[in-house]
Structure formats: C-alpha cells, structure tokens
Write an enzyme that holds these catalytic residues in place. Structure first.
Site, PDB file in Angstrom:
ATOM      1  N   TRP A 100       0.838  -1.203   0.000  1.00  0.00           N
ATOM      2  CA  TRP A 100       0.000   0.000   0.000  1.00  0.00           C
ATOM      3  C   TRP A 100       0.866   1.243   0.000  1.00  0.00           C
ATOM      4  CZ3 TRP A 100      -4.356  -1.195  -1.823  1.00  0.00           C
ATOM      5  CH2 TRP A 100      -5.034  -2.354  -1.427  1.00  0.00           C
ATOM      6  N   ASP A 167      -1.352   6.579   6.656  1.00  0.00           N
ATOM      7  CA  ASP A 167      -2.412   5.675   6.209  1.00  0.00           C
ATOM      8  C   ASP A 167      -2.672   4.698   7.355  1.00  0.00           C
ATOM      9  OD1 ASP A 167      -3.972   3.677   5.115  1.00  0.00           O
ATOM     10  OD2 ASP A 167      -2.668   3.281   3.399  1.00  0.00           O
ATOM     11  N   LYS A 191     -12.001  -1.673   7.115  1.00  0.00           N
ATOM     12  CA  LYS A 191     -11.156  -2.555   7.916  1.00  0.00           C
ATOM     13  C   LYS A 191     -11.533  -2.510   9.395  1.00  0.00           C
ATOM     14  CE  LYS A 191      -8.425  -3.302   4.247  1.00  0.00           C
ATOM     15  NZ  LYS A 191      -7.583  -2.265   3.684  1.00  0.00           N
TER      16      LYS A 191
HETATM   17  C1  LIG Z   1      -6.968  -1.825   2.328  1.00  0.00           C
HETATM   18  C2  LIG Z   1      -5.903  -0.808   2.410  1.00  0.00           C
HETATM   19  C3  LIG Z   1      -5.788   0.227   1.480  1.00  0.00           C
HETATM   20  C4  LIG Z   1      -6.688   0.338   0.257  1.00  0.00           C
HETATM   21  O1  LIG Z   1      -7.926   0.762   0.620  1.00  0.00           O
HETATM   22  P1  LIG Z   1      -9.088   1.012  -0.468  1.00  0.00           P
HETATM   23  O2  LIG Z   1     -10.162   1.605   0.376  1.00  0.00           O
HETATM   24  O3  LIG Z   1      -9.423  -0.328  -1.043  1.00  0.00           O
HETATM   25  O4  LIG Z   1      -8.577   1.934  -1.502  1.00  0.00           O
HETATM   26  C5  LIG Z   1      -4.800   1.176   1.662  1.00  0.00           C
HETATM   27  N1  LIG Z   1      -3.963   1.103   2.697  1.00  0.00           N
HETATM   28  C6  LIG Z   1      -4.023   0.112   3.614  1.00  0.00           C
HETATM   29  C7  LIG Z   1      -3.064   0.106   4.755  1.00  0.00           C
HETATM   30  C8  LIG Z   1      -5.003  -0.870   3.507  1.00  0.00           C
HETATM   31  O5  LIG Z   1      -5.079  -1.842   4.416  1.00  0.00           O
END
Ligand SMILES: *Cc1c(COP(=O)(O)O)cnc(C)c1O
Length: 354
Positions: A100, A167, A191
């Site tokens: 990511w 993030d 998540k």
């Molecule tokens: C799942 C995830 C993403 C991507 O998220 P989307 O909402 O599918 O764009 C980005 N960063 C991390 C750390 C993730 O776990």
C-alpha cells in the site's frame, strides 16, 4: 451458524451494529422512510454526519486542536493522490513498508519529487524500516501505520517537524497513540469502522493551502471542510454504519479499552504461532501487527488437513494475501476473543494430530 470472521477487509463489524444498520435500511428511526431513500440534506442525515465527525475527533482525542474529520469516497487509494495534490509542493518523504505504501509512492510521483526515506522491500516487507532521517525541508512525511498484507505495524513514529501523513486504514481506533503528532490521517472504512464506500480523513487544517497548483474541487480537502463533508452526496449508508461502530466503541470505553482486548487477542494468537512447531510467523517479532497476524505452515503437506479443520470449525477468511501466501488472521476491533480461541484450538489440534 455465525462464522468466526478473520477477513482482512471488508471485515467483521459488531453484530449490534449490523442489526441497527439493517433496520435503518428498512425504516430509519420509525420515520417510515429508509435511511438510503432520504435526502442527505435532511436533518436526520445531517445529524448523523455531524455526530460521526464529532465522534471521530472525540475518540482520537483531537477535539479543539484544529483538526477536521471528513467522510470521503474513493477508498484509501484515492487518498494516495489526494494527499500529494493537496500537500506536495516540491518534495516529500515516504516510508516504503508494504504494497500500500508503494502504491501511495507511485501516485505521489505523478506530482513531484518523492523520496523513499526507508524501505523493507528487500525482505518482502517482513519488517518496518528504522533509523531513517526526514530532511526538514520536505513538505511532508508519509507512512503506513499497519501493513495489512504483511502483518507489520509501526510501534513508534519518528519525531519530525514536517507534517506527518499516515495511512491508518487497518489499525485506526485500535490502539492509543498521540494522534496530534499527525498532520493528516486517512483510513478506508472497511477494515475497522464500517462497510466499504467511505474513507475517513482527519486533517489539521493549518497544513492546507500551501501548494501553488490548482486542485479540482472533489480532490480539495478545503472544499470538503468548508462544505461540512457534504460537497456532493455523501455515501450515507457507510457513514451511518461507521457512526454506529464509533458509538459502539465509545460505549465500550473508547480506544484505551479496545486496545486491551486487542492486545489479549494478539498475544493469544502469537503465542500459538511461536509455541506450535507446525507454524512460523512471517513478520519479524518486534514489528508484529496486533491487527493482522501472518503465518505459514512449516510442513506444506498439512495444508489440506488444516484447511478442512478450519472449515469444520467455522473459521473464515484466514487465507494469506497472494503476495505472502500462508495464512493471515485479521483480528479487528469487532472480533471477540472467542474467535481467536477457536482458531488457536484448531492450530493446536493439528499439532496433536500430526
Ligand atoms: C486496504 C488498504 C488500502 C486500500 O484501501 P481502499 O479503500 O481499497 O482503496 C490502503 N492502505 C491500507 C493500509 C489498507 O489496508
């Protein structure tokens, strides 16, 4: 039978949240209307939006500190470019700690100079890079607090004067941190907060307005702030469900309370991985994630037996990401410790059979 849901994302939500959310889809608050068929400008929905935004700041301890919470669309993946559009004027530093992070770097490079201050790509991201420097003249530093795919988690964050962007898609609201050390936090809801379809952004307003480029309205944090996170039609159902999860968390005692449960679940999981000779953890011990535990079988011949046993025990979603293989147990806030116990039991049963 309700399954033990270890899915990495979209992932488990509290049962009471699912029930309330499903009721609202049919009839919101005995209004005779569904939540998803009323105007987002109605008082009912404006109240939901304001409550959700306030709960975010309250739970993170960021009230009255110059932060704004936004519920946007496009997933965390859209934040990869939105961060750069809004904050990148000349150069920025990124920590390459997983796929990511690498995707965030790729997007930011479209706009200006991006430097990898550290990377763990050399070891298929099984650790968190450390000991790196962040030059003072960078516009910002970007990191990923929890690497969902590899099962690593930052246990500490660098001290820096440049705004820190994080993030937190897979560990937001899971542990206590000084959240005021971050200039901007983003997280896809799916998540640890709600259904897919909305992305939480928490931004310190004074880091905005420093770039010279023109920013399209939908990509401009300031536009969303000025419009109360309602510049266009917001995703009402994911936001309402996220609000319910945040209320659930607050009623449980907030992040400090859930953190204790998360620690118990993780320690149960990792002690089985370490004590059972049939399993080996993927991530280095000091960087292990409390949300996503990654592990492999030491004897591949046991794969079918193990997976049949998992199925029989009602355990779902433990297959590892294709880039790591093996298994991944995601233990988000809503997962009860009983589910972790069920998984650990299957693992030790496999040992006694083998
Ligand atoms: C799942 C995830 C993403 C991507 O998220 P989307 O909402 O599918 O764009 C980005 N960063 C991390 C750390 C993730 O776990």
């Amino acid at each position: 039978m309700k399954k033990h849901n270890f899915s990495a994302g979209p992932s488990i939500l509290p049962q009471e949240v699912l029930l309330k959310a499903s009721e609202a889809v049919v009839d919101y608050n005995n209004s005779g209307l569904s939540l998803i068929e009323i105007s987002h400008r109605s008082k009912d929905f404006v109240d939901i939006m304001e409550n959700a935004r306030a709960l975010v700041l309250e739970l993170l301890g960021l009230e009255g500190k110059g932060y704004k919470a936004l519920f946007l669309q496009g997933g965390a993946s859209t934040q990869f470019l939105m961060v750069a559009l809004n904050l990148l004027e000349t150069r920025a530093g990124y920590l390459n700690s997983g796929s990511w992070a690498a995707k965030a770097i790729k997007e930011a490079k479209l706009y200006d100079d991006v430097y990898e201050v550290g990377s763990s790509k050399d070891a298929n991201y099984n650790y968190i890079p450390k000991g790196y420097e962040i030059p003072e003249d960078y516009d910002y530093f970007h990191c990923t607090s929890n690497n969902t795919i590899f099962g690593t988690q930052m246990k500490s964050f660098p001290k820096t004067n440049v705004p820190m962007v994080c993030d937190m898609s897979s560990d937001i609201f899971s542990r206590t941190l000084d959240f005021s050390q971050f200039g901007l936090i983003y997280a896809g809801a799916q998540k640890n907060m709600g259904p897919a379809g909305t992305t939480l952004v928490v931004v310190k307003e004074d880091i905005l307005g420093k770039v010279s480029r023109k920013i399209p309205s939908m990509m401009d944090y300031q536009v969303h702030i000025d419009k109360g996170s309602m510049y266009n039609t917001p995703p009402v159902f994911p936001i309402y469900t996220s609000m319910l999860t945040l209320e659930w968390l607050k009623n449980k005692g907030g992040i400090a309370a859930i953190e204790k449960e998360n620690e118990k679940k993780a320690s149960l999981m990792y002690s089985e991985i370490d004590l059972n000779p049939l399993f080996k953890g993927f991530a280095v011990k000091e960087d292990r994630s409390f949300m996503n535990a990654t592990f492999n079988l030491t004897n591949d011949n046991l794969k079918d037996t193990f997976e049949t046993m998992l199925k029989e025990a009602g355990i779902s979603g433990v297959n590892g990401h294709r880039s790591v293989g093996g298994y991944r147990a995601s233990m988000y806030n809503a997962m009860p410790i009983e589910s972790v116990k069920a998984l650990v039991e299957v693992m030790s049963e496999l040992e006694s059979k083998a």
